[in-house]
Scaffold this motif. Structure first.
Motif, PDB file in Angstrom:
ATOM      1  N   ASP A 361      37.676  47.028  55.947  1.00 18.75           N
ATOM      2  CA  ASP A 361      37.844  46.107  54.823  1.00 18.75           C
ATOM      3  C   ASP A 361      39.321  46.011  54.436  1.00 18.75           C
ATOM      4  O   ASP A 361      40.185  46.661  55.020  1.00 18.75           O
ATOM      5  N   GLN A 362      39.588  45.184  53.452  1.00 23.43           N
ATOM      6  CA  GLN A 362      40.961  44.966  52.997  1.00 23.43           C
ATOM      7  C   GLN A 362      41.279  45.761  51.735  1.00 23.43           C
ATOM      8  O   GLN A 362      42.313  45.542  51.114  1.00 23.43           O
ATOM      9  N   VAL A 363      40.380  46.667  51.368  1.00 28.93           N
ATOM     10  CA  VAL A 363      40.602  47.498  50.188  1.00 28.93           C
ATOM     11  C   VAL A 363      41.421  48.716  50.600  1.00 28.93           C
ATOM     12  O   VAL A 363      41.046  49.434  51.522  1.00 28.93           O
ATOM     13  N   SER A 364      42.518  48.943  49.932  1.00 26.07           N
ATOM     14  CA  SER A 364      43.347  50.095  50.276  1.00 26.07           C
ATOM     15  C   SER A 364      44.148  50.538  49.068  1.00 26.07           C
ATOM     16  O   SER A 364      44.472  49.740  48.180  1.00 26.07           O
ATOM     17  N   ALA A 365      44.466  51.830  49.051  1.00 21.39           N
ATOM     18  CA  ALA A 365      45.315  52.356  47.985  1.00 21.39           C
ATOM     19  C   ALA A 365      46.715  51.762  48.067  1.00 21.39           C
ATOM     20  O   ALA A 365      47.376  51.572  47.039  1.00 21.39           O
ATOM     21  N   THR A 366      47.162  51.465  49.283  1.00 17.63           N
ATOM     22  CA  THR A 366      48.486  50.858  49.451  1.00 17.63           C
ATOM     23  C   THR A 366      48.554  49.516  48.738  1.00 17.63           C
ATOM     24  O   THR A 366      49.540  49.200  48.057  1.00 17.63           O
ATOM     25  N   ALA A 367      47.494  48.713  48.890  1.00 17.33           N
ATOM     26  CA  ALA A 367      47.458  47.412  48.220  1.00 17.33           C
ATOM     27  C   ALA A 367      47.453  47.579  46.702  1.00 17.33           C
ATOM     28  O   ALA A 367      48.124  46.827  45.980  1.00 17.33           O
ATOM     29  N   ILE A 368      46.725  48.575  46.215  1.00 21.07           N
ATOM     30  CA  ILE A 368      46.677  48.816  44.768  1.00 21.07           C
ATOM     31  C   ILE A 368      48.052  49.216  44.252  1.00 21.07           C
ATOM     32  O   ILE A 368      48.520  48.709  43.225  1.00 21.07           O
ATOM     33  N   ARG A 369      48.715  50.117  44.978  1.00 25.46           N
ATOM     34  CA  ARG A 369      50.059  50.530  44.551  1.00 25.46           C
ATOM     35  C   ARG A 369      51.033  49.363  44.605  1.00 25.46           C
ATOM     36  O   ARG A 369      52.030  49.339  43.882  1.00 25.46           O
ATOM     37  N   GLY A 370      50.737  48.403  45.471  1.00 26.59           N
ATOM     38  CA  GLY A 370      51.598  47.231  45.582  1.00 26.59           C
ATOM     39  C   GLY A 370      51.329  46.169  44.534  1.00 26.59           C
ATOM     40  O   GLY A 370      52.010  45.138  44.511  1.00 26.59           O
ATOM     41  N   GLY A 371      50.303  46.388  43.687  1.00 25.16           N
ATOM     42  CA  GLY A 371      50.045  45.454  42.601  1.00 25.16           C
ATOM     43  C   GLY A 371      48.733  44.710  42.683  1.00 25.16           C
ATOM     44  O   GLY A 371      48.423  43.910  41.784  1.00 25.16           O
ATOM     45  N   ALA A 372      47.929  44.929  43.735  1.00 24.03           N
ATOM     46  CA  ALA A 372      46.643  44.240  43.852  1.00 24.03           C
ATOM     47  C   ALA A 372      45.704  44.687  42.735  1.00 24.03           C
ATOM     48  O   ALA A 372      45.718  45.848  42.318  1.00 24.03           O
ATOM     49  N   ILE A 373      44.891  43.764  42.258  1.00 24.23           N
ATOM     50  CA  ILE A 373      43.947  44.080  41.187  1.00 24.23           C
ATOM     51  C   ILE A 373      42.525  43.816  41.672  1.00 24.23           C
ATOM     52  O   ILE A 373      42.302  43.108  42.655  1.00 24.23           O
ATOM     53  N   GLY A 374      41.561  44.416  40.974  1.00 27.63           N
ATOM     54  CA  GLY A 374      40.162  44.222  41.318  1.00 27.63           C
ATOM     55  C   GLY A 374      39.667  45.082  42.454  1.00 27.63           C
ATOM     56  O   GLY A 374      38.572  44.840  42.976  1.00 27.63           O
ATOM     57  N   LEU A 375      40.439  46.096  42.853  1.00 30.94           N
ATOM     58  CA  LEU A 375      40.066  46.922  44.002  1.00 30.94           C
ATOM     59  C   LEU A 375      39.609  48.319  43.611  1.00 30.94           C
ATOM     60  O   LEU A 375      39.308  49.127  44.486  1.00 30.94           O
ATOM     61  N   THR A 376      39.543  48.600  42.321  1.00 32.68           N
ATOM     62  CA  THR A 376      39.168  49.945  41.907  1.00 32.68           C
ATOM     63  C   THR A 376      38.297  49.875  40.655  1.00 32.68           C
ATOM     64  O   THR A 376      37.867  48.783  40.251  1.00 32.68           O
ATOM     65  N   SER A 377      38.034  51.005  40.045  1.00 32.42           N
ATOM     66  CA  SER A 377      37.103  51.049  38.919  1.00 32.42           C
ATOM     67  C   SER A 377      37.752  50.531  37.637  1.00 32.42           C
ATOM     68  O   SER A 377      38.970  50.334  37.563  1.00 32.42           O
TER      69      SER A 377
END
Length: 425
Positions: A361-377
């Motif tokens: 999938d395209q869900v990753s901690a790297t994306a979250i640290r980069g500013g992506a939203i909607g990927l975690t709780s």
């Protein structure tokens, strides 16, 4: 005198991989030179051969690691990568044999001898990676050193066939390593539907795929409970900080690692990224996410930094085993670099039933640290919004994240205190 010593340490630290690679080519080239009668004409050729081979060896080893990681990522198994990387040792042995004038058709080796040396080189590769997984050195440096020993072994066998005895011992290591991997992959397919699970990683931060894995494995393997534990300060980073090979800055609650001029250019200091939330913060994010996902009655977030600091994840795993003697233990892991790293620790810890999750999938901690939203709780999203805005944040557990607590200190002091806090709390 002090400055000379500092220069020496800095040079050795930053050039360690190249030094290993040079060592790999010196002995075979010396054998060639001696067999040519030690002529002056062959000296320049030998020197050029040493440096050219060393340059190629550093890049060849990096390529071996990338291919191994790519196979693991797509398969979630350990056996395919081990079989493929064995093929990389064929040219290593053949080139070393040619350098020492023991090419196919000569009297130095027969086909069995070549196969034995390839197995021996693969066995040393397994030892090198095993040491790295347990915190002794790094994969790149250890691999280059193992290839150096392989080249010495080929040169030694070209001079004295009794050296094949040592090659046989290393070959046994390779066979055992391969069989253990096959059994591990078999356990990931055939497993008991009961017991407890362990899920280790950086969780930097935890995201929806982590939580979905917990849901799915609890149901599919009918586990009583899953224990989750995140890394504190990885030993690789802690030692590199002590040696001055990397340094720390801070940004939005994260420690940001970067290389210094002491860093070894061939060494991958950041296999899972160079931006990390502090251990205590990742622990609280995990706890909040478990609560948000209604998993609190079947998932426990462990907090055993002292055990982790002393014995790593194997120590944490042994503590879980102690609490649940006699129950099957299932090891959850992803197929990325960090996940397969944990998988190797599972395989070294006894009869663990791996549960490999191939990441697609395209869900990753790297994306979250980069500013992506909607990927975690929900709670993690709220924290991230506060951190990016420069605000403090209060967790439901009572833990308080203070944005300026770490960033107000000088960088060198911050790095030292952060390491100490993560280790001792």
């Amino acid at each position: 005198m002090k400055s000379a010593r500092l220069f020496e340490l800095r040079f050795i630290s930053s050039q360690k991989s190249r030094i290993y690679a040079l060592a790999a080519t010196v002995l075979p080239t010396l054998v060639v030179w001696l067999r040519s009668g030690g002529s002056i004409e062959s000296v320049s050729v030998s020197v050029i051969g040493i440096f050219a081979s060393a340059w190629l060896l550093v890049r060849f080893s990096a390529w071996m690691i990338r291919v191994d990681d790519a196979i693991n990522l797509r398969s979630g198994r350990v056996t395919p990568g081990r079989l493929v990387r064995t093929g990389f040792h064929v040219p290593v042995v053949v080139v070393c044999a040619i350098l020492t004038n023991a090419h196919p058709g000569s009297s130095a080796f027969d086909t069995t001898g070549y196969c034995l040396l390839v197995a021996a080189s693969s066995g040393m590769h397994a030892i090198a990676f095993g040491l790295a997984y347990h915190g002794h050195g790094d994969r790149a440096g250890n691999l280059i050193l193992s290839l150096a020993i392989s080249s010495w072994l080929v040169a030694a066998c070209a001079i004295e066939r009794s050296a094949l005895f040592f090659a046989g011992l290393c070959g046994i290591v390779f066979v055992a390593h391969l069989v253990m991997g096959m059994l591990s992959d078999l356990r990931s397919i055939r497993y008991p539907r009961k017991g407890i699970g362990v899920f280790f990683g950086t969780f930097n931060p935890v995201h929806k795929t982590h939580l979905q894995i917990l849901h799915d494995v609890l149901d599919s393997r009918r586990l009583e409970r899953i224990y989750v534990h995140c890394t504190t300060v990885p030993k690789l980073h802690r030692l590199a900080l002590e040696r001055g090979e990397i340094e720390i800055s801070h940004d939005a609650g994260m420690r940001v690692y970067s290389k210094t001029d002491r860093a070894d250019p061939a060494k991958n200091y950041f296999p899972t990224g160079n931006r990390f939330y502090e251990y205590e913060l990742r622990r609280e994010l995990l706890r909040a996410s478990v609560t948000d996902s209604d998993l609190g009655d079947r998932v426990t977030v462990l907090d055993l930094p002292d055990i982790y600091e002393r014995d790593g994840f194997i120590g944490v795993l042994n503590e879980v085993k102690r609490r649940h003697r006699g129950l099957p233990v299932h090891g959850l892991h992803g197929s990325d670099t960090g996940g397969m790293w944990v998988r190797h620790l599972f395989d070294d810890s006894g009869w663990i039933y791996p549960c490999a999750v191939v990441r697609s999938d395209q869900v990753s901690a790297t994306a979250i640290r980069g500013g992506a939203i909607g990927l975690t709780s929900k709670t993690v999203e709220q924290f991230l919004a506060a951190a990016r805005s420069g605000d403090d944040f209060d967790f439901p557990s009572g833990y308080r994240f203070e944005q300026t607590r770490d960033q107000a200190r000088p960088q060198s002091e911050c790095g030292q205190k952060t390491v100490r806090r993560a280790v001792t709390e």
